[in-house]
Design a protein around this motif. Sequence first.
Motif: not given
Length: 90
Positions: A13-23, A34-43
């Motif tokens: 859910p944290q944008h900066h965490q997704r971005l850090r991992l992607e980098r 594929a970065p997603v921010s919610s359970l609904d997006e993931m499913l």
Amino acid sequence: MINKRLRIMIADPQHHQRLRLERDFNRQGYYAIAPVSSLDEMLTLLACGGPGFDLVLVNASLGAHERFDLSTFCLHSPQVGQAVIYALPH
């Protein structure tokens, strides 16, 4: 040999965490992310069919908010090759 074509999903859910991992993955030569921010997006993304993901990294807080058993889901989903469920300190 490392397969740079691995399909990776980052669900946090944290944008900066997704971005850090992607980098971090990009620095290692992995770009099918594929970065997603919610359970609904993931499913939704996992339900679309297609080749699925070789690796799914998911923040445990996504399942906790909705009382969703991420571990069981990832173990039994044919769209998830390997999964890492992590929790970050508050």
